[in-house]
Scaffold this active site. Sequence first.
Site, short mmCIF file in Angstrom:
data_model
loop_
_atom_site.label_atom_id
_atom_site.label_comp_id
_atom_site.label_asym_id
_atom_site.label_seq_id
_atom_site.Cartn_x
_atom_site.Cartn_y
_atom_site.Cartn_z
N TYR A 206 49.49 42.20 36.56
CA TYR A 206 48.09 41.78 36.37
C TYR A 206 47.96 40.91 35.12
O TYR A 206 47.39 39.82 35.17
CB TYR A 206 47.18 43.00 36.26
CG TYR A 206 45.71 42.64 36.06
CD1 TYR A 206 44.96 42.10 37.11
CD2 TYR A 206 45.08 42.83 34.84
CE1 TYR A 206 43.62 41.76 36.93
CE2 TYR A 206 43.74 42.49 34.66
CZ TYR A 206 43.01 41.96 35.71
OH TYR A 206 41.69 41.62 35.53
N LYS A 210 46.88 36.77 34.76
CA LYS A 210 45.75 36.29 33.97
C LYS A 210 46.22 35.31 32.88
O LYS A 210 45.50 34.39 32.52
CB LYS A 210 45.01 37.47 33.35
CG LYS A 210 44.28 38.32 34.40
CD LYS A 210 43.25 37.48 35.13
CE LYS A 210 42.50 38.24 36.22
NZ LYS A 210 41.51 37.41 36.91
N THR A 243 33.15 47.61 37.39
CA THR A 243 33.13 47.14 38.78
C THR A 243 34.21 47.87 39.57
O THR A 243 34.96 48.67 39.01
CB THR A 243 33.45 45.63 38.87
OG1 THR A 243 34.79 45.43 38.42
CG2 THR A 243 32.51 44.79 38.03
N1 LIG Z 1 35.92 44.28 35.47
C1 LIG Z 1 36.54 43.97 34.35
O1 LIG Z 1 36.54 44.73 33.38
C2 LIG Z 1 37.23 42.65 34.21
C3 LIG Z 1 37.78 42.32 32.98
C4 LIG Z 1 38.42 41.09 32.83
C5 LIG Z 1 38.51 40.23 33.92
N2 LIG Z 1 37.99 40.58 35.11
C6 LIG Z 1 38.11 39.63 36.23
O2 LIG Z 1 36.85 39.34 36.76
C7 LIG Z 1 37.00 38.92 38.11
C8 LIG Z 1 35.96 39.62 38.97
O3 LIG Z 1 36.25 40.99 39.05
P1 LIG Z 1 35.19 42.17 39.19
O4 LIG Z 1 35.35 43.01 37.99
O5 LIG Z 1 33.87 41.64 39.54
O6 LIG Z 1 35.86 43.00 40.39
P2 LIG Z 1 35.50 43.27 41.91
O7 LIG Z 1 34.12 43.77 42.04
O8 LIG Z 1 36.62 44.08 42.41
O9 LIG Z 1 35.53 41.81 42.55
C9 LIG Z 1 36.71 41.21 42.96
C10 LIG Z 1 36.40 40.17 44.00
O10 LIG Z 1 37.63 39.58 44.42
C11 LIG Z 1 37.58 39.39 45.81
N3 LIG Z 1 38.88 39.40 46.46
C12 LIG Z 1 39.84 40.37 46.43
N4 LIG Z 1 40.85 40.04 47.23
C13 LIG Z 1 40.55 38.83 47.77
C14 LIG Z 1 41.22 37.97 48.69
N5 LIG Z 1 42.42 38.27 49.21
N6 LIG Z 1 40.63 36.81 49.02
C15 LIG Z 1 39.42 36.49 48.52
N7 LIG Z 1 38.75 37.26 47.67
C16 LIG Z 1 39.30 38.43 47.31
C17 LIG Z 1 36.76 40.53 46.32
O11 LIG Z 1 36.17 40.06 47.51
P3 LIG Z 1 36.15 40.92 48.86
O12 LIG Z 1 35.24 42.04 48.58
O13 LIG Z 1 35.66 39.91 49.85
O14 LIG Z 1 37.58 41.37 49.08
C18 LIG Z 1 35.73 40.75 45.23
O15 LIG Z 1 34.56 40.02 45.50
C19 LIG Z 1 38.44 39.23 38.49
O16 LIG Z 1 39.19 38.04 38.44
C20 LIG Z 1 38.89 40.17 37.40
O17 LIG Z 1 40.26 40.12 37.19
C21 LIG Z 1 37.34 41.77 35.28
#
Ligand SMILES: NC(=O)c1ccc[n+]([C@@H]2O[C@H](COP(=O)([O-])OP(=O)(O)OC[C@H]3O[C@@H](n4cnc5c(N)ncnc54)[C@H](OP(=O)(O)O)[C@@H]3O)[C@@H](O)[C@H]2O)c1
Length: 326
Positions: A206, A210, A243
């Site tokens: 992961y 990133k 999330t």
């Molecule tokens: N949450 C945190 O603390 C955090 C911290 C740093 C960075 N981030 C980054 O922020 C971004 C958003 O994450 P989030 O926290 O909002 O998590 P999340 O709710 O799990 O959202 C992830 C999204 O990615 C999509 N996804 C997963 N597999 C996919 C695929 N094969 N093709 C297309 N879409 C796909 C999912 O869509 P489906 O539902 O359609 O599968 C979902 O909408 C990510 O890049 C994550 O790494 C998050």
Amino acid sequence: MRWLVCFLLPIVRLYLVGFKVLLYQLFNRSFALPVLPRQNGRVAIVTGGARGMGFETSRHLASLGMHVVIAGNEEDEGLAAVKKIQEETDQGKAEFMYLDLASLKSVRQFVQRFKAKGLPLHVLINNAGVMLVPERKTEDGFELHFGLNYLGHFLLTNLLLDTLRKSGQSGQCSRIINVSSATHYGGRLDLSDLQGGSCYCAHGAYSQSKLALVLFTYHLQERLWARADPVTANAVDPGMVDTALYENLSSPAKLAKKPVARLLFRTPAEGASTAIYAAAASEVEGAGGLYLYNGRKTESSVISYDEQLQARLWMKSCALVGLQKA
Ligand SMILES: NC(=O)c1ccc[n+]([C@@H]2O[C@H](COP(=O)([O-])OP(=O)(O)OC[C@H]3O[C@@H](n4cnc5c(N)ncnc54)[C@H](OP(=O)(O)O)[C@@H]3O)[C@@H](O)[C@H]2O)c1
Ligand SMILES: *[C@@H]1O[C@H](CO)[C@@H](O)[C@H](O)[C@H]1NC(C)=O
Ligand SMILES: *[C@@H]1O[C@H](CO)[C@@H](O)[C@H](O)[C@H]1NC(C)=O
Ligand SMILES: *[C@@H]1O[C@H](CO)[C@@H](O)[C@H](O)[C@H]1NC(C)=O
């Protein structure tokens, strides 16, 4: 010794970074968005826009009058998100288009279908991501974090570049935004072992995906500037946000996370604010090659500024997805 380097170090590094972020969040409020200009007539694609921060980003951009294309791999969830946004907004528009980032074929088909609509493209938000997935491969045989979080977006961005170029103009550049993460600070990138073949650790995978995103953002911006293209590229770091991304934590870690998340994690809307800012704020016009955290320019890791590594990763990625190196 090998075990230590392969598994333990990436985990320790990831948790250390997480701890630092939480400390920051304990003492600092989430960044509050300034008033943003209307975005009528502008078009955005948000990958993973159906839930979590992607949904909050899509919803906010639509409320500013944008036409938002939610690109995701779960149709029902996507259509429900579109319905919700349509009910809230009067001038903006939302639609769902199927995209599975774990399949290069699906990425190519998505771009074909999008281009067939004849729409311009002003904002591309590479937001979708998975975290800590047990060892798995994409359709094309790439390790899942690397293949989905990074390579899928690499191909998507490259195939959409011509449309982004055509849609931008000086004083109103098209904007590409990559959602990275503080975990990139703990990331290592070994070009000869991008797929974790020699030893797989989900935490390391992961972080690496990133880090690769940040390396790419910087290199892409250099290329865009070299051609005087009206397109900017920035990476954003949302902080730690509550999330579904954490669904694959181990059970004890999940248990420990619960109270911490309630106290210290940002909400999805708060987490989305830096990406929204990068997509729509006038303050960011023309600015590229930045790493934005909590609404501010921040230094990313030392390795991410290594231009040689950026260039080598770019070449390697082109070869992996079958793009000309041009
Ligand atoms: N949450 C945190 O603390 C955090 C911290 C740093 C960075 N981030 C980054 O922020 C971004 C958003 O994450 P989030 O926290 O909002 O998590 P999340 O709710 O799990 O959202 C992830 C999204 O990615 C999509 N996804 C997963 N597999 C996919 C695929 N094969 N093709 C297309 N879409 C796909 C999912 O869509 P489906 O539902 O359609 O599968 C979902 O909408 C990510 O890049 C994550 O790494 C998050
Ligand atoms: C709070 O934010 C300021 C400004 O970004 C930063 O200098 C400081 O280190 C942060 N506090 C913590 C505990 O991280
Ligand atoms: C959790 O792992 C499963 C596979 O075991 C994967 O399909 C899912 O996308 C992962 N969730 C996240 C948020 O990464
Ligand atoms: C975003 O990341 C992709 C790789 O996933 C890369 O191809 C692209 O250049 C990056 N763009 C920006 C703006 O960072």
